[in-house]
Write a protein that holds these residues in place. Structure first.
Motif, PDB file in Angstrom:
ATOM      1  N   SER A  89      26.862  -7.559 -37.485  1.00 33.20           N
ATOM      2  CA  SER A  89      27.217  -7.646 -36.069  1.00 33.20           C
ATOM      3  C   SER A  89      28.717  -7.762 -35.865  1.00 33.20           C
ATOM      4  N   PHE A  90      29.410  -8.267 -36.856  1.00 32.58           N
ATOM      5  CA  PHE A  90      30.838  -8.524 -36.753  1.00 32.58           C
ATOM      6  C   PHE A  90      31.632  -7.241 -36.538  1.00 32.58           C
ATOM      7  N   GLN A  91      31.354  -6.210 -37.292  1.00 30.96           N
ATOM      8  CA  GLN A  91      32.153  -4.983 -37.247  1.00 30.96           C
ATOM      9  C   GLN A  91      31.410  -3.793 -36.661  1.00 30.96           C
ATOM     10  N   ALA A  92      30.234  -3.980 -36.121  1.00 33.18           N
ATOM     11  CA  ALA A  92      29.446  -2.838 -35.654  1.00 33.18           C
ATOM     12  C   ALA A  92      30.142  -2.049 -34.557  1.00 33.18           C
ATOM     13  N   MET A  93      30.978  -2.696 -33.775  1.00 37.68           N
ATOM     14  CA  MET A  93      31.650  -2.006 -32.667  1.00 37.68           C
ATOM     15  C   MET A  93      32.834  -1.162 -33.121  1.00 37.68           C
ATOM     16  N   SER A  94      33.335  -1.409 -34.296  1.00 35.83           N
ATOM     17  CA  SER A  94      34.560  -0.752 -34.745  1.00 35.83           C
ATOM     18  C   SER A  94      34.506   0.775 -34.659  1.00 35.83           C
ATOM     19  N   PRO A  95      33.485   1.430 -35.232  1.00 38.61           N
ATOM     20  CA  PRO A  95      33.471   2.889 -35.125  1.00 38.61           C
ATOM     21  C   PRO A  95      33.201   3.389 -33.710  1.00 38.61           C
ATOM     22  N   LEU A  96      32.668   2.513 -32.870  1.00 33.47           N
ATOM     23  CA  LEU A  96      32.337   2.907 -31.503  1.00 33.47           C
ATOM     24  C   LEU A  96      33.439   2.571 -30.508  1.00 33.47           C
ATOM     25  N   LEU A  97      34.533   2.013 -30.993  1.00 37.77           N
ATOM     26  CA  LEU A  97      35.600   1.554 -30.101  1.00 37.77           C
ATOM     27  C   LEU A  97      36.150   2.652 -29.195  1.00 37.77           C
ATOM     28  N   PRO A  98      36.375   3.872 -29.674  1.00 41.69           N
ATOM     29  CA  PRO A  98      36.857   4.912 -28.743  1.00 41.69           C
ATOM     30  C   PRO A  98      35.868   5.174 -27.595  1.00 41.69           C
ATOM     31  N   LEU A  99      34.586   5.123 -27.885  1.00 45.75           N
ATOM     32  CA  LEU A  99      33.591   5.311 -26.824  1.00 45.75           C
ATOM     33  C   LEU A  99      33.581   4.138 -25.852  1.00 45.75           C
ATOM     34  N   ILE A 100      33.728   2.928 -26.396  1.00 42.99           N
ATOM     35  CA  ILE A 100      33.769   1.730 -25.549  1.00 42.99           C
ATOM     36  C   ILE A 100      34.996   1.784 -24.643  1.00 42.99           C
ATOM     37  N   GLU A 101      36.135   2.168 -25.201  1.00 45.69           N
ATOM     38  CA  GLU A 101      37.369   2.277 -24.403  1.00 45.69           C
ATOM     39  C   GLU A 101      37.201   3.289 -23.288  1.00 45.69           C
ATOM     40  N   ARG A 102      36.586   4.411 -23.585  1.00 44.63           N
ATOM     41  CA  ARG A 102      36.385   5.443 -22.566  1.00 44.63           C
ATOM     42  C   ARG A 102      35.409   4.977 -21.495  1.00 44.63           C
ATOM     43  N   ASP A 103      34.265   4.415 -21.913  1.00 40.89           N
ATOM     44  CA  ASP A 103      33.236   4.022 -20.955  1.00 40.89           C
ATOM     45  C   ASP A 103      33.682   2.886 -20.033  1.00 40.89           C
ATOM     46  N   TYR A 104      34.448   1.943 -20.558  1.00 39.37           N
ATOM     47  CA  TYR A 104      34.910   0.817 -19.737  1.00 39.37           C
ATOM     48  C   TYR A 104      36.272   1.070 -19.114  1.00 39.37           C
ATOM     49  N   GLY A 105      36.910   2.181 -19.467  1.00 43.05           N
ATOM     50  CA  GLY A 105      38.210   2.510 -18.896  1.00 43.05           C
ATOM     51  C   GLY A 105      39.301   1.540 -19.312  1.00 43.05           C
ATOM     52  N   ILE A 106      39.298   1.170 -20.570  1.00 43.94           N
ATOM     53  CA  ILE A 106      40.295   0.223 -21.078  1.00 43.94           C
ATOM     54  C   ILE A 106      41.212   0.935 -22.070  1.00 43.94           C
ATOM     55  N   GLY A 107      42.369   0.366 -22.303  1.00 44.16           N
ATOM     56  CA  GLY A 107      43.334   0.935 -23.240  1.00 44.16           C
ATOM     57  C   GLY A 107      43.084   0.460 -24.662  1.00 44.16           C
ATOM     58  N   HIS A 108      43.909   0.992 -25.574  1.00 44.05           N
ATOM     59  CA  HIS A 108      43.767   0.629 -26.990  1.00 44.05           C
ATOM     60  C   HIS A 108      44.074  -0.845 -27.234  1.00 44.05           C
ATOM     61  N   ALA A 109      45.052  -1.388 -26.525  1.00 44.80           N
ATOM     62  CA  ALA A 109      45.399  -2.805 -26.713  1.00 44.80           C
ATOM     63  C   ALA A 109      44.244  -3.702 -26.274  1.00 44.80           C
ATOM     64  N   THR A 110      43.624  -3.368 -25.181  1.00 43.35           N
ATOM     65  CA  THR A 110      42.480  -4.155 -24.710  1.00 43.35           C
ATOM     66  C   THR A 110      41.298  -3.980 -25.647  1.00 43.35           C
ATOM     67  N   GLY A 111      41.120  -2.785 -26.181  1.00 41.47           N
ATOM     68  CA  GLY A 111      40.083  -2.569 -27.195  1.00 41.47           C
ATOM     69  C   GLY A 111      40.346  -3.378 -28.445  1.00 41.47           C
TER      70      GLY A 111
END
Length: 158
Positions: free
Chosen positions: A28-50
């Motif tokens: 659970s700790f790192q599961a979001m890592s490969p999905l971070l670009p999708l999370i940034e796009r879907d939530y409309g956040i920048g790389h720093a916020t990601g």
């Protein structure tokens, strides 16, 4: 032996459960890592916020590691494990979070659960294993967290 549990063959069961629990925490700790670009796009956040989203768990574990140890001493192992794994389990709700802030709160709750789980695991290992076995079991415990991170990072994107 006093209040120390019987360290017979059941210690191997306890050891296996510790390894499995730490592996699960690592996934659970790192599961979001490969999905971070999708999370940034879907939530409309920048790389720093990601990056804040990914680093929030480490910040919380570092900041609350010592208080987590105090919590174990006050609540005991059973309650601490129950509460910490419930907090870590809240991360399963991340797919339902409509906002970035909600997702961040879930990651912070996960970090707080890990901050209590690590000292509780140390205490549990010291109760169930002989002194000469402690370095091996502790090393395997941390390796299980790392292996969980690797497995989740490799399998989350596909």
């Amino acid at each position: 032996m006093g209040d120390q549990p019987n360290t017979g063959n059941y210690r191997f069961v306890i050891g296996g459960l510790i390894l499995w629990a730490n592996f699960a925490a690592g996934t659970s700790f790192q599961a979001m890592s490969p999905l971070l670009p999708l999370i940034e796009r879907d939530y409309g956040i920048g790389h720093a916020t990601g990056g804040l989203l990914m680093g929030s768990v480490l910040i919380i574990v570092a900041a609350f590691g010592l208080p987590g140890g105090v919590i174990v001493g006050r609540l005991g192992l059973w309650r601490t494990y129950t509460i910490s794994y419930l907090m870590m389990g809240l991360l399963t709700l991340s797919a339902l979070s409509p906002t970035f802030e909600g997702l961040l709160v879930l990651r912070i709750a996960f970090g707080l659960g890990m901050a209590a789980m690590f000292p509780a695991t140390g205490m549990l290992v010291m109760q169930w294993f002989r002194p000469k076995e402690l370095p091996v079991v502790t090393s395997l415990s941390m390796a299980a967290v790392s292996l969980g991170m690797v497995v989740s990072a490799a399998s989350a994107a596909p």
